[in-house]
Design a protein around this motif. Sequence first.
Motif, mmCIF file in Angstrom:
data_model
loop_
_atom_site.group_PDB
_atom_site.id
_atom_site.type_symbol
_atom_site.label_atom_id
_atom_site.label_comp_id
_atom_site.label_asym_id
_atom_site.label_seq_id
_atom_site.Cartn_x
_atom_site.Cartn_y
_atom_site.Cartn_z
ATOM 1 N N LEU A 271 0.765 -1.217 0.083
ATOM 2 C CA LEU A 271 0.124 0.120 -0.059
ATOM 3 C C LEU A 271 0.908 1.078 0.041
ATOM 4 C CD1 LEU A 271 -2.879 -1.409 2.707
ATOM 5 C CD2 LEU A 271 -3.009 -1.097 -0.018
ATOM 6 N N GLY A 272 0.566 2.305 -0.939
ATOM 7 C CA GLY A 272 1.216 3.328 -0.924
ATOM 8 C C GLY A 272 1.376 4.178 -2.258
ATOM 9 N N ALA A 273 0.428 4.053 -3.078
ATOM 10 C CA ALA A 273 0.348 4.898 -4.238
ATOM 11 C C ALA A 273 1.397 5.025 -5.136
ATOM 12 C CB ALA A 273 -0.072 6.446 -3.813
ATOM 13 N N THR A 274 1.699 4.008 -6.133
ATOM 14 C CA THR A 274 2.878 3.851 -6.892
ATOM 15 C C THR A 274 2.657 5.004 -7.953
ATOM 16 O OG1 THR A 274 3.106 1.582 -6.335
ATOM 17 C CG2 THR A 274 4.243 2.456 -8.376
ATOM 18 N N GLN A 275 3.549 5.759 -8.290
ATOM 19 C CA GLN A 275 3.416 6.666 -9.286
ATOM 20 C C GLN A 275 4.277 6.458 -10.690
ATOM 21 O OE1 GLN A 275 1.613 9.417 -8.559
ATOM 22 N NE2 GLN A 275 1.146 8.192 -7.007
ATOM 23 N N PHE A 276 5.272 5.564 -10.354
ATOM 24 C CA PHE A 276 6.054 5.452 -11.608
ATOM 25 C C PHE A 276 6.708 4.046 -11.304
ATOM 26 C CE2 PHE A 276 9.530 6.053 -14.716
ATOM 27 C CZ PHE A 276 8.847 6.892 -15.800
ATOM 28 N N VAL A 277 7.147 3.367 -12.438
ATOM 29 C CA VAL A 277 7.631 1.887 -12.764
ATOM 30 C C VAL A 277 8.869 2.036 -13.832
ATOM 31 C CG1 VAL A 277 6.010 0.671 -11.501
ATOM 32 C CG2 VAL A 277 5.846 1.018 -13.994
ATOM 33 N N LEU A 278 9.924 1.384 -13.307
ATOM 34 C CA LEU A 278 11.074 1.686 -14.362
ATOM 35 C C LEU A 278 11.786 0.276 -14.237
ATOM 36 C CD1 LEU A 278 12.953 3.176 -16.308
ATOM 37 C CD2 LEU A 278 13.948 4.168 -14.495
ATOM 38 N N PRO A 279 11.562 -0.744 -15.351
ATOM 39 C CA PRO A 279 12.421 -1.652 -15.519
ATOM 40 C C PRO A 279 13.911 -1.330 -15.902
ATOM 41 C CG PRO A 279 10.803 -1.706 -17.164
ATOM 42 C CD PRO A 279 10.593 -0.407 -16.282
ATOM 43 N N TYR A 280 14.864 -1.762 -15.243
ATOM 44 C CA TYR A 280 16.267 -1.351 -15.898
ATOM 45 C C TYR A 280 17.235 -2.697 -15.402
ATOM 46 C CZ TYR A 280 20.450 0.884 -16.666
ATOM 47 O OH TYR A 280 21.941 1.326 -17.068
ATOM 48 N N GLU A 281 17.743 -3.373 -16.144
ATOM 49 C CA GLU A 281 18.851 -4.095 -16.124
ATOM 50 C C GLU A 281 18.357 -5.586 -14.918
ATOM 51 O OE1 GLU A 281 22.713 -2.619 -14.763
ATOM 52 O OE2 GLU A 281 23.050 -2.071 -16.906
ATOM 53 N N GLY A 282 16.918 -5.662 -15.332
ATOM 54 C CA GLY A 282 16.262 -6.991 -14.380
ATOM 55 C C GLY A 282 15.899 -6.612 -12.991
ATOM 56 N N VAL A 283 16.052 -5.279 -12.770
ATOM 57 C CA VAL A 283 15.361 -4.643 -11.592
ATOM 58 C C VAL A 283 14.245 -3.802 -11.878
ATOM 59 C CG1 VAL A 283 15.885 -3.355 -9.608
ATOM 60 C CG2 VAL A 283 17.320 -5.083 -10.208
ATOM 61 N N LEU A 284 13.169 -3.997 -11.299
ATOM 62 C CA LEU A 284 12.085 -2.802 -11.374
ATOM 63 C C LEU A 284 12.106 -1.875 -10.032
ATOM 64 C CD1 LEU A 284 9.487 -2.035 -12.748
ATOM 65 C CD2 LEU A 284 8.214 -3.321 -10.914
ATOM 66 N N TYR A 285 12.529 -0.416 -10.924
ATOM 67 C CA TYR A 285 12.491 0.495 -9.709
ATOM 68 C C TYR A 285 11.058 1.162 -9.770
ATOM 69 C CZ TYR A 285 17.509 -0.089 -10.013
ATOM 70 O OH TYR A 285 18.924 -0.515 -9.943
ATOM 71 N N SER A 286 10.698 1.678 -8.485
ATOM 72 C CA SER A 286 9.409 2.379 -8.416
ATOM 73 C C SER A 286 9.339 3.260 -7.347
ATOM 74 C CB SER A 286 8.417 1.421 -8.194
ATOM 75 O OG SER A 286 8.494 0.367 -6.601
ATOM 76 N N SER A 287 8.565 4.410 -7.713
ATOM 77 C CA SER A 287 8.352 5.534 -6.834
ATOM 78 C C SER A 287 7.047 5.493 -6.288
ATOM 79 C CB SER A 287 8.906 6.923 -7.505
ATOM 80 O OG SER A 287 8.036 7.154 -8.677
ATOM 81 N N SER A 288 7.064 5.581 -5.019
ATOM 82 C CA SER A 288 5.800 5.606 -4.359
ATOM 83 C C SER A 288 5.840 6.000 -2.947
ATOM 84 C CB SER A 288 5.245 4.203 -4.261
ATOM 85 O OG SER A 288 6.009 3.250 -3.197
ATOM 86 N N HIS A 289 4.976 5.967 -1.935
ATOM 87 C CA HIS A 289 5.077 6.106 -0.462
ATOM 88 C C HIS A 289 4.611 4.819 0.152
ATOM 89 C CE1 HIS A 289 1.085 8.016 -1.311
ATOM 90 N NE2 HIS A 289 0.862 7.422 -0.263
ATOM 91 N N ALA A 290 5.382 3.677 -0.311
ATOM 92 C CA ALA A 290 4.939 2.298 0.394
ATOM 93 C C ALA A 290 5.157 2.413 1.885
ATOM 94 C CB ALA A 290 5.579 1.338 -0.190
ATOM 95 N N HIS A 291 4.016 2.066 2.449
ATOM 96 C CA HIS A 291 3.999 2.208 4.021
ATOM 97 C C HIS A 291 3.386 1.098 4.669
ATOM 98 C CE1 HIS A 291 -0.455 2.660 4.070
ATOM 99 N NE2 HIS A 291 -0.418 3.221 3.112
#
Length: 889
Positions: A271-291
């Motif tokens: 939970l915490g509103a994911t705003q962006f997802v970025l797959p890069y070199e086998g890793v999924l980076y994400s920006s959110s406020h996961a709580h």
Amino acid sequence: MAFTADELPTWQPDGIVWAMAQANGTVFAGGTFSAVRPPEGVAGAEREAVNFVALDAATGNPTSCKLAFTIGEGTATVRTLVVSKDQKTLYAGGYFGAVNGTPVSSLAAIDIASCTPKAAFHPGFPATVRGLAVTDDTLYAAGDFTTVEGQTRERFAAVDASSGALKPFVANVDEPGRAVEVTPDGKNVLLGGDFFTVNNANSHALAVVDAASGAVKKTYTNIPSNSVVKDISTDGTGFYTGHEGSGGGVFDGRIGLRLSDFTEKWRDRCLGATQFVLPYEGVLYSSSHAHDCSTELEFPDGKRHFMLAQPTNHEGAAPAPVDGFVRGPAKLGWHPTANDGLGEGIGPRVMAVAEKNDVKYMWVGGEFTLINGKAQQGLTRFASTGDVGAPTTPVASASSVKPGEVQVRWRTSYDADDSKLTYRIYRNGSATPAATVTASSLEWERPQASWNDTTVKAGQSYTYRVTATDAAGNTSALSATTSVTVPTAVQSYPNQVRTDGAELYWRYDDAVTPYTADSSVSGNRSGVQVNAPALKQSPGAVPGSTAMGFNGTSQQVHSDRRQSVGNTFTIETWFKTNTTRGGKLIGFGNNTTRSSGSNDRHIYMTNTGRLVFGVYNGSTRTVSTGLFETYNDNKWHHVVGTQGPGGITLYVDGQSKGSLNATSNSAYAGYWHAGGDNLSGWPTRPTSNFFAGQLDETAVYPTTLTQAQVKNHFDLAKAPTDTVSTVKTTEDTYINQGAPSTAYGTATSLAVRGSGSLYQAYMRFDLPAAPAGQVLKSASLQFKTSTQASAGTADTVSVVPVTGNWSGASTSFNTKPTLGTTPLGTIAGVPEGSAVHNVGLDTAAVTAVLGSSYSLGLTSSGTDPLWIWSSESTAAEGTPQLVLTFGAK
């Protein structure tokens, strides 16, 4: 990780960054702002930047490219940026009417080389454009519009990437479009947003359509109605969606889907509103406020984590589905911190990877005003090199319950950009590690790691220190020294708890906060102390062990890693209290420092001192002691609760107090708690959730202990056990034949040599008498070689009794005392390097002088001197001392 968590100096806007893209080492950022300024602490003037700025990826400084996105009425904003495949054109979408004065309509094309808008590209989008995706010849847009160039295009449209001419692509939806992406083969377009229908077909928040026509290829009906898609990204491993929602049953996390058939691989329900997802070199980076990542068996509801990283695919087989969904891949050790910031208080909103001079940079934009606790607004970046942050210092302890083995254990360290760390264990002050261990940890999960030293000798004392090193070679400071004396006989109570299979065993012998060591054989269920319970409370329930004190209002210990517990288990603890407010002694709950909403498998005390053991399987099922069986009498008591195929049973002081046919409990992941947690809704609920008193020897087993095993534990706590006394010198000195009249009573080191210039060392100890009913079972002299060069010796050093009078202030070579001729113990050489050494002593000889002031001398017949620390030294572990072990006759 591909990137460090160490933020780099970056120019920052005075508002919010909504969009980012990159080309050839330049990063483009768009949003709602009017100026940019230098990084905090860097001199320089603010520069105008009207909703757009171009920055050098390697320096973080603005480039010469300057564009102003404006509008006649209202507030202009840039909401999405994308770069053409040939890296020559930057497309910008949002809500604006001009770029550098060139008229446009919420969508613009910028020539990157000249940094000028392409005047011929001006398709008419009458409302906000929120997402863009581009192929060689087509630009796809998502947003709030319902027409483009006067033709119906409801929230999604496609235009020619060169001319801006409207294409026949039609994918009409009923609510705003927020994200659009093209599959790597260029044949399909992924749509994301708020919508519930696509071209009149039911599909909520996500859909796949034909890239040419917009015809529906795949619909989705398993995304909650109160959740939307905020972003879609794709690479060769699949496509990934980021979600935001509100209300009960919301989905705020990420979904990984297959490119082959667009079916779901996994769903991360943090939970915490994911705003962006970025797959890069086998890793999924994400920006959110996961709580709250409870569903992922990770951190419970609490602190916000604004940037996360996880593999795009599960390593090996994916876990079994839960509630119809496969959990997302476990998070990786990348933990830059941010804050909620401005606007909606979302924190980071967008990410991009740029490369320059063979260094890769992760750029992050959004609403934040802090990064890693330092002032930084709207923009930040992290490099693929230059990790400078060392792991936190391990917190170490050691214990030994039987001859020949010491368990060295430590709370794993936290490193902001490495989850797997290398630990080195140093014994007795040696500069060479005795062992090297690798272990993984995350910011929210720092389980205990351990190493068993099986080269130790009974009756001797040992010291240990631990360091942690990350993948870049950054090494923590040495942990504080922890010491342990190896018993000469098995300590019956703790050895039996381990033998009976405890998977968590808190003995509460800890000397520091906030780490509670796990003494089980597996040694990976350490605890975290909350609000500083009282340590080293004596006497404990078991001889030789201390207890932990709890205040009854806020203090507890919870386990350091989340787990699931089945329908077979045993919980056990000793307690002592005179409270009249009750409280939880031990139990299971789904949170750590916050009150657990799900809670059971617990033993608690009522206000009158009765004990209750219960589980929850749709209703509360409990067993309690009798009405007049109360245990708040300020005496140590033993309590055990078991559940298995035969139901639940409560034992107190080795006796069964009742059973109930309850063979199941509530299925959830959580943490073990000692000393407190939620008791809301439980029968005879006490005034306090928290226990006021002392706890000792808390254990959890994955099996059901039998009544005979429970009774055995109770009886063994009463059995005699060895006690260890450590006696430091009251005085020490040495003599030097080369300076025959000099007294060295205040020297920080002592010397021993047999010939050349004679050195002899003398030490005085005030020996204790043997405890009642016990005898001396072993004795050893412990000393530490100094740090000077060649402090060790190749010669044999003997420990002998001193029979003459001496004092540190007056003893010199000319006035040296008489030494005995029969050694009490010898050490055949001492290796170079500052380290602690033990010399076993004649037990009978030491027994004869217990209870008296007794002096020992160190002598040698060789020419190679030994140098050791004296009692005047401030060196850690430096003071010479006797280690005396007493036990039953």
